[in-house]
Structures are given as structure tokens and as C-alpha cells.
Write an enzyme that holds these catalytic residues in place. Structure first.
Site, PDB file in Angstrom:
ATOM      1  N   PRO A  32       0.843  -1.211   0.000  1.00 56.55           N
ATOM      2  CA  PRO A  32       0.000   0.000   0.000  1.00 56.55           C
ATOM      3  C   PRO A  32       0.864   1.241   0.000  1.00 56.55           C
ATOM      4  O   PRO A  32       1.802   1.351   0.783  1.00 56.55           O
ATOM      5  CB  PRO A  32      -0.798  -0.136   1.305  1.00 56.55           C
ATOM      6  CG  PRO A  32       0.027  -1.033   2.160  1.00 56.55           C
ATOM      7  CD  PRO A  32       0.731  -1.977   1.239  1.00 56.55           C
ATOM      8  N   MET A  33       0.574   2.163  -0.907  1.00 53.28           N
ATOM      9  CA  MET A  33       1.317   3.418  -0.987  1.00 53.28           C
ATOM     10  C   MET A  33       0.323   4.563  -1.104  1.00 53.28           C
ATOM     11  O   MET A  33      -0.515   4.579  -2.010  1.00 53.28           O
ATOM     12  CB  MET A  33       2.277   3.402  -2.190  1.00 53.28           C
ATOM     13  CG  MET A  33       3.427   2.419  -2.034  1.00 53.28           C
ATOM     14  SD  MET A  33       4.506   2.347  -3.494  1.00 53.28           S
ATOM     15  CE  MET A  33       3.541   1.274  -4.578  1.00 53.28           C
ATOM     16  N   ALA A  34       0.424   5.510  -0.161  1.00 46.11           N
ATOM     17  CA  ALA A  34      -0.516   6.623  -0.107  1.00 46.11           C
ATOM     18  C   ALA A  34      -0.476   7.425  -1.394  1.00 46.11           C
ATOM     19  O   ALA A  34       0.585   7.790  -1.889  1.00 46.11           O
ATOM     20  CB  ALA A  34      -0.180   7.532   1.077  1.00 46.11           C
ATOM     21  N   GLN A  86      -5.439  -1.756   4.148  1.00 49.48           N
ATOM     22  CA  GLN A  86      -4.446  -1.576   5.201  1.00 49.48           C
ATOM     23  C   GLN A  86      -4.871  -0.481   6.151  1.00 49.48           C
ATOM     24  O   GLN A  86      -5.206   0.636   5.734  1.00 49.48           O
ATOM     25  CB  GLN A  86      -3.060  -1.245   4.651  1.00 49.48           C
ATOM     26  CG  GLN A  86      -2.003  -1.303   5.772  1.00 49.48           C
ATOM     27  CD  GLN A  86      -0.652  -0.762   5.389  1.00 49.48           C
ATOM     28  OE1 GLN A  86      -0.519   0.414   5.081  1.00 49.48           O
ATOM     29  NE2 GLN A  86       0.369  -1.614   5.418  1.00 49.48           N
ATOM     30  N   CYS A 117       5.413   2.442   8.598  1.00 52.40           N
ATOM     31  CA  CYS A 117       5.542   3.781   8.043  1.00 52.40           C
ATOM     32  C   CYS A 117       6.581   4.595   8.816  1.00 52.40           C
ATOM     33  O   CYS A 117       6.503   4.701  10.044  1.00 52.40           O
ATOM     34  CB  CYS A 117       4.199   4.495   8.082  1.00 52.40           C
ATOM     35  SG  CYS A 117       4.252   6.131   7.324  1.00 52.40           S
ATOM     36  N   GLY A 222      11.601  -4.733   0.197  1.00 51.14           N
ATOM     37  CA  GLY A 222      12.756  -3.849   0.151  1.00 51.14           C
ATOM     38  C   GLY A 222      13.682  -4.159  -0.997  1.00 51.14           C
ATOM     39  O   GLY A 222      14.198  -5.264  -1.105  1.00 51.14           O
ATOM     40  N   ASP A 223      13.863  -3.177  -1.886  1.00 48.01           N
ATOM     41  CA  ASP A 223      14.804  -3.268  -3.005  1.00 48.01           C
ATOM     42  C   ASP A 223      14.452  -4.344  -4.016  1.00 48.01           C
ATOM     43  O   ASP A 223      15.338  -5.005  -4.568  1.00 48.01           O
ATOM     44  CB  ASP A 223      16.234  -3.483  -2.496  1.00 48.01           C
ATOM     45  CG  ASP A 223      16.765  -2.293  -1.722  1.00 48.01           C
ATOM     46  OD1 ASP A 223      16.092  -1.232  -1.726  1.00 48.01           O
ATOM     47  OD2 ASP A 223      17.842  -2.404  -1.111  1.00 48.01           O
ATOM     48  N   GLY A 245       6.921  -2.399  -3.538  1.00 47.92           N
ATOM     49  CA  GLY A 245       6.456  -1.028  -3.376  1.00 47.92           C
ATOM     50  C   GLY A 245       6.956  -0.142  -4.493  1.00 47.92           C
ATOM     51  O   GLY A 245       6.444  -0.162  -5.617  1.00 47.92           O
ATOM     52  N   ARG A 246       8.017   0.621  -4.232  1.00 49.15           N
ATOM     53  CA  ARG A 246       8.485   1.632  -5.188  1.00 49.15           C
ATOM     54  C   ARG A 246       8.889   1.036  -6.535  1.00 49.15           C
ATOM     55  O   ARG A 246       8.855   1.731  -7.553  1.00 49.15           O
ATOM     56  CB  ARG A 246       9.655   2.408  -4.578  1.00 49.15           C
ATOM     57  CG  ARG A 246       9.266   3.292  -3.398  1.00 49.15           C
ATOM     58  CD  ARG A 246      10.495   3.952  -2.781  1.00 49.15           C
ATOM     59  NE  ARG A 246      11.421   2.971  -2.238  1.00 49.15           N
ATOM     60  CZ  ARG A 246      12.741   3.120  -2.202  1.00 49.15           C
ATOM     61  NH1 ARG A 246      13.297   4.213  -2.687  1.00 49.15           N
ATOM     62  NH2 ARG A 246      13.505   2.177  -1.682  1.00 49.15           N
TER      63      ARG A 246
END
Length: 393
Positions: A32-34, A86, A117, A222-223, A245-246
Site C-alpha cells: 500500500p502506498m498513499a 491496510q 511507516c 525492500g529493493d 512497493g516503489r
């Protein structure tokens, strides 16, 4: 979109991810990403590959108060097979009320709690990645949430970080507490709050958590910038699935690559500029639907995605500026048509890290937060009033 092959690798033998009654055939979760993982972006990702797609984080207080924005955040398309939400919260009572609402009103099939977060407005209230330091508060929130979710047979998971900083690690204690409380899975982002998104994710910590919790699924985060990264994480850490995520920002087709990799295929998406432009326009159209046909708001929201989509592609500075200021679908279409749409996939320049990494910083924490692993009287009094009334993080 062009799909090409990379040198074959041995097939990854990874079974489907089991979260209570839910089976996720491709063990990949969209973090989840705002402001990013709304229904429009989730649809784009689903169209490329399988996985579990989590909505933007919503605060428990806002949800209990039924603010229009919180209800938009937890809305799902009719064809989303698993409605994943979430929650963020620092007060066990409010978190419990939010979970009860989701369950009793049949608004979610899976609930995740945010303990990862690192954003100051969250940690300074004792929330996010700061909260597991207080084991009594963390235990109370997780136990309450699991109890409420179990009434509807809704699996509840948690996502967390290694800890506040290298001197205040919490992930092993928090993992065991969550396991004992009955969570369906634990996800670990291999960074501390102090790292924010900088530096390198610690996959050895993820492996250590996997070893410490052999009786529930453990997910790594992560990564993960490519399908190859995901495969490597699974092989190096033994996790049951990965959280992305990113790495998918501006690249919803990454989920197609991930599904192919986990199925033993070496097919990968290598979109030319024309295909990226088509994807951007479709994303914008879906955003208009997401925001109730409010084209102005939708186009303001799409602007942040432009740099991610066109990372590595030959796009002049003038056009990049125009793309970052689009005001309507018509303007977006006209600007996209000005691109050199015949440009091929640029290779590694379009891959790798994306999004803001930030820099290491001392986390913002409530007064005297690190003095004890237990809440003191003042902190306990403050916590019920500390729920944020806005989403984010």
C-alpha cells in the site's frame, strides 16, 4: 507491448501463498502506498499479473468516522477478487472498531496493519515503525484486531520494519508477538525507520525473521526492482512471498514479469515509448473514474507518476515539464502525441530504483518514547487522542 526473454534461470519452486481462507497463486503483494495504490493503479497491475493488491493505507479514526476520503480509499472494483485494506492506528479501541466495521459490513477480505511507516507525522504520534517498540501497546492492538477479524474469518496480517534504528530493533519480538496473537502472515521491510528509504534493505534480517517464525508465512520487502530481484530474495531468505512497493511505480507491468518469473518463464516486458504513453493515458482515464469523473483532481493526481513512467526514456525537459502540469485528458493526449513515439525500450536506464529514497534521519518520536519498552502513564493518556484524522505514509 513487447515481451522479450532474458537468459533462463532455474524454476523457482514456490507454492501459492495461504492467508487463512485466501490463496494467492502468485505470492506477490502490492505494498500500500498513499496516493498511489488506488483502484486505478491496482487495476493496471492486476491486468498484467497475479498477486494480492492492497489499497492505500487508511487511518482507523477516519474510517470509524466514515469520512468520504476514507470510504473512497477502501472502495474496490467489483472484479477485485480479494478486497485488501491496510489500516493505521495507535489506539487499540479505535483499531478494533475499524476492523469490526470492515468485517461486519463486508468491506474487506483481507486486512493488513501498518507498523512500517517512517513518515514523521506518523512516528511522532507513536505510530507506524515507532509503535512496535512499545510491546504492550503493540500486543494490545494486534490481539484486538485479530479477534475482531476472526469473527468474519478475515485474515489479518502485519507489515513492519526492522525497528526504529540499529540500536532499537523490534522485528523479532514483534514477529513473535504477532504470530502468537494469530496473524495470518508477517511482512518485513528490511530497513529501520531511521533509514527511511535510503541505503540498502537488509535481507539478512528478513532471513532471520523467516527462521524465527517457521509456523507462519513471512514476506520480504525492500529493493525489489525487477523479477530477478524477487527471485533472488526468495532464494536468499526463504520467504513465502514478496512485497513490492516503489519498484512498480510507473511500471505496473512489473507484476507480469513477477508472475512469469515465479512460473519459471523468462519473458519480460520491455515497452517502447509508444506503449508507455498508451499506458499513461489509460492510467489517467482510470483515475478520472476513481475520482468520480473529477477530471481536474484525477489529472493532478497522475502528475506524480510521470517521472516514474518515463524514467530512462528520451523525453525532452520541455515535454517533461508539460507532462508534470497536465490539466485535462485532452491536454495529456496532445502532450503525449508530441513524444517521439517510435523510440524503443531504453534498457537498464528505465529500470532500477525509483521514487524518493530520502536520507537517514533521526526519527520523530513521542517524548521519552525510548526510555522503556512499556507505555508510561502520560503516553497511555496521550495515545487515545493521537489518532491521525488524515491518511498518508
Amino acid at each position: 507491448m513487447t515481451v522479450t526473454a532474458t537468459p533462463p534461470a532455474p524454476k523457482l519452486e514456490l507454492p501459492p501463498l495461504k492467508l487463512g481462507p485466501i490463496t494467492v497463486d502468485t505470492p506477490v503483494i502490492l505494498a500500500p502506498m498513499a496516493g498511489i495504490t488506488n483502484s486505478a493503479f491496482r487495476r493496471l497491475c492486476r491486468e498484467y499479473g497475479g498477486g494480492l493488491y492492497v489499497a492505500e493505507m487508511v487511518t482507523s479514526r477516519a474510517l470509524v468516522e466514515r469520512t468520504p476520503e476514507s470510504l473512497r480509499i477502501i472502495s474496490h472494483d467489483d472484479d477485485e477478487k480479494v478486497r485488501s485494506v491496510q489500516l493505521y492506528g495507535v489506539d487499540p479501541v479505535t483499531v478494533g472498531q475499524a476492523v469490526r466495521m470492515l468485517v461486519e459490513e463486508d468491506r474487506a477480505d483481507h486486512i493488513d496493519l501498518n507498523f512500517g511507516c517512517p513518515v514523521p507525522k506518523v512516528t511522532r504520534r507513536g505510530g507506524g515503525s515507532a509503535l512496535p517498540w512499545k510491546t504492550d501497546l503493540f500486543t494490545s492492538i494486534v490481539q484486538t484486531a485479530v479477534k475482531e477479524a476472526s469473527k468474519g474469518n478475515v485474515p489479518l496480517t502485519i507489515k513492519m520494519r526492522k525497528g526504529i534504528d540499529d540500536d532499537h530493533l523490534t522485528y523479532l519480538d514483534a514477529g513473535r508477538i504477532a504470530r502468537d496473537a494469530g496473524v495470518a502472515a508477517v511482512a518485513l521491510h528490511g530497513r529501520t525507520a531511521a533509514q527511511f528509504y535510503s541505503g540498502q534493505a537488509d535481507w539478512t534480517a528478513i532471513a532471520r525473521l523467516r527462521e524465527a517464525l517457521p509456523d507462519i508465512p513471512v514476506l520480504g520487502n525492500g529493493d525489489i526492482w525487477s523479477a530477478e530481484d524477487a527471485v533472488r530474495m526468495v532464494r536468499e531468505t526463504g520467504v513465502d512471498g514478496v512485497v513490492v512497493g516503489r519498484g512498480c511505480q510507473g511500471r505496473p507491468w512489473l507484476f507480469g514479469d513477477l508472475m512469469a518469473a515465479f512460473e519459471g518463464s523468462d519473458a519480460r516486458h520491455k515497452p517502447a515509448l509508444r506503449q508507455v504513453a498508451e499506458g499513461v493515458y489509460r492510467h489517467a482515464e482510470l483515475m478520472v473514474e476513481t475520482f468520480g469523473n473529477d477530471e481536474g483532481k484525477a489529472l493532478r493526481e497522475i502528475r506524480k507518476h510521470m517521472a516514474w513512467y518515463f524514467k530512462g526514456y528520451v523525453v525532452g525537459s520541455e515535454l517533461r515539464t508539460k507532462l508534470a502540469m497536465v490539466t485535462s485528458l485532452e491536454v495529456l493526449r496532445d502532450t503525449l502525441d508530441q513524444l517521439d513515439l517510435g523510440s524503443p525500450y531504453p534498457g537498464v536506464d528505465a529500470e532500477g530504483p525509483r521514487g524518493r529514497a530520502g536520507s537517514p534521519k533521526k526519527p520523530a518520536l513521542p517524548k521519552d518514547w525510548l526510555e522503556s519498552r512499556a507505555m508510561n502513564a502520560a503516553q497511555s493518556q496521550d495515545i487515545s487522542a493521537a489518532e491521525l484524522d488524515v491518511s498518508g505514509g
